[in-house]
Write a protein that holds these residues in place. Sequence first.
Motif, mmCIF file in Angstrom:
data_model
loop_
_atom_site.group_PDB
_atom_site.id
_atom_site.type_symbol
_atom_site.label_atom_id
_atom_site.label_comp_id
_atom_site.label_asym_id
_atom_site.label_seq_id
_atom_site.Cartn_x
_atom_site.Cartn_y
_atom_site.Cartn_z
ATOM 1 N N LEU A 187 0.205 -1.466 -0.071
ATOM 2 C CA LEU A 187 0.050 0.518 0.086
ATOM 3 C C LEU A 187 0.620 0.854 0.124
ATOM 4 N N SER A 188 2.192 1.101 1.029
ATOM 5 C CA SER A 188 2.698 2.502 0.632
ATOM 6 C C SER A 188 3.827 2.398 -0.113
ATOM 7 N N VAL A 189 4.340 1.601 -1.041
ATOM 8 C CA VAL A 189 5.202 1.564 -2.255
ATOM 9 C C VAL A 189 3.934 2.328 -2.956
ATOM 10 N N ILE A 190 2.478 1.837 -3.143
ATOM 11 C CA ILE A 190 1.452 2.252 -4.211
ATOM 12 C C ILE A 190 0.988 3.962 -4.319
ATOM 13 N N TYR A 191 0.679 3.852 -2.525
ATOM 14 C CA TYR A 191 1.042 5.409 -2.331
ATOM 15 C C TYR A 191 1.709 6.602 -2.984
ATOM 16 N N LEU A 192 3.241 6.051 -2.702
ATOM 17 C CA LEU A 192 4.256 6.514 -3.391
ATOM 18 C C LEU A 192 3.885 7.076 -4.592
ATOM 19 N N ASN A 193 4.053 5.979 -5.487
ATOM 20 C CA ASN A 193 3.636 5.966 -7.419
ATOM 21 C C ASN A 193 2.827 6.714 -7.837
ATOM 22 N N LEU A 253 1.704 9.778 -5.419
ATOM 23 C CA LEU A 253 1.938 10.859 -4.547
ATOM 24 C C LEU A 253 2.512 12.055 -5.622
ATOM 25 N N LYS A 254 1.642 13.337 -6.019
ATOM 26 C CA LYS A 254 1.973 14.581 -5.932
ATOM 27 C C LYS A 254 1.514 15.695 -5.421
ATOM 28 N N LYS A 255 2.136 16.477 -5.612
ATOM 29 C CA LYS A 255 1.407 17.370 -4.289
ATOM 30 C C LYS A 255 0.089 18.356 -4.923
ATOM 31 N N THR A 256 0.217 17.684 -5.821
ATOM 32 C CA THR A 256 -1.706 18.323 -6.297
ATOM 33 C C THR A 256 -2.872 17.262 -5.459
ATOM 34 N N ASN A 257 -2.596 16.414 -5.391
ATOM 35 C CA ASN A 257 -3.367 15.233 -5.144
ATOM 36 C C ASN A 257 -3.548 14.441 -4.121
ATOM 37 N N LYS A 258 -2.452 15.628 -3.043
ATOM 38 C CA LYS A 258 -1.979 14.735 -2.281
ATOM 39 C C LYS A 258 -3.344 14.121 -0.794
ATOM 40 N N TRP A 259 -3.843 15.189 -0.897
ATOM 41 C CA TRP A 259 -5.198 15.006 0.256
ATOM 42 C C TRP A 259 -6.206 14.036 -0.426
ATOM 43 N N SER A 277 -6.974 3.543 15.311
ATOM 44 C CA SER A 277 -6.534 3.429 13.315
ATOM 45 C C SER A 277 -6.890 4.226 12.014
ATOM 46 N N ILE A 278 -7.640 5.181 12.289
ATOM 47 C CA ILE A 278 -8.012 6.126 11.436
ATOM 48 C C ILE A 278 -6.742 7.052 11.512
ATOM 49 N N PRO A 279 -7.576 7.556 12.420
ATOM 50 C CA PRO A 279 -5.929 9.000 13.044
ATOM 51 C C PRO A 279 -4.471 8.603 12.257
ATOM 52 N N LEU A 280 -4.074 6.941 12.984
ATOM 53 C CA LEU A 280 -3.198 6.399 12.226
ATOM 54 C C LEU A 280 -2.678 6.906 10.875
ATOM 55 N N TYR A 281 -4.181 5.481 9.838
ATOM 56 C CA TYR A 281 -3.707 6.338 8.777
ATOM 57 C C TYR A 281 -3.303 7.121 8.148
ATOM 58 N N ILE A 286 -8.554 8.548 0.152
ATOM 59 C CA ILE A 286 -8.465 7.311 -0.747
ATOM 60 C C ILE A 286 -7.509 5.688 0.042
ATOM 61 N N PHE A 287 -6.546 5.998 0.568
ATOM 62 C CA PHE A 287 -5.493 5.246 1.448
ATOM 63 C C PHE A 287 -5.944 4.932 2.645
ATOM 64 N N THR A 288 -6.900 6.037 3.371
ATOM 65 C CA THR A 288 -7.376 6.020 4.669
ATOM 66 C C THR A 288 -8.629 5.084 4.496
ATOM 67 N N ILE A 289 -9.186 5.265 3.309
ATOM 68 C CA ILE A 289 -10.887 4.336 3.272
ATOM 69 C C ILE A 289 -10.307 3.342 2.597
ATOM 70 N N ILE A 290 -9.607 2.760 2.105
ATOM 71 C CA ILE A 290 -8.908 1.498 1.539
ATOM 72 C C ILE A 290 -7.900 0.623 2.739
ATOM 73 N N SER A 291 -7.549 1.216 3.817
ATOM 74 C CA SER A 291 -5.948 0.857 4.786
ATOM 75 C C SER A 291 -7.525 -0.021 6.158
ATOM 76 N N THR A 292 -8.557 1.127 5.721
ATOM 77 C CA THR A 292 -9.743 0.929 7.080
ATOM 78 C C THR A 292 -10.447 0.170 6.106
ATOM 79 N N LEU A 293 -10.612 -0.541 5.120
ATOM 80 C CA LEU A 293 -11.405 -1.031 4.399
ATOM 81 C C LEU A 293 -11.500 -2.524 4.983
#
Length: 157
Positions: free
Chosen positions: A87-93, A95-101, A134-138, A106-113
Amino acid sequence: MIKNLDLHAQGNWLPISLGLLLFLYALFMPKKEIGWRDFYITFGIIGYFAWISDSVLGKMLDLVDFGNPKITGIGEFISYTLIPSSLSVIYLNYLKKTNKWILVFIFTIISTLIEWGMRKVGYMRIHGWSFFISIPLYIIVYSFFLPLQRKLIKCKS
């Protein structure tokens, strides 16, 4: 040896399936914002921190169990090695400044699911852990820790 893999744990199929799918996707996705060096470092560091988390939260504080609490089986191994690292590698792949949030959301939802699914199938049993932890940690991991790690990896000194 087969007994120690904990193959008969309830819901074991979910972390194994998700871990392998995420890992294969991370391996074969077109590399946009990271290279193989970034992949390698991120995979190792996140895997290391995930195992430290398992040791502290799962073993020392006994807040969560995966499968048989007395055995570190294949499902638990994949839950702490392949899933967070992939998940971390996919997220960083992506990640841009314009789409960070957007990606943090999206990845917080995926991790929670994923966590919810492992609870629902009976593989993850909690003893004091909650989504309120979990959610604040994600959010912290995706908004602060992973972007910081990428900066450190890219740093030349």
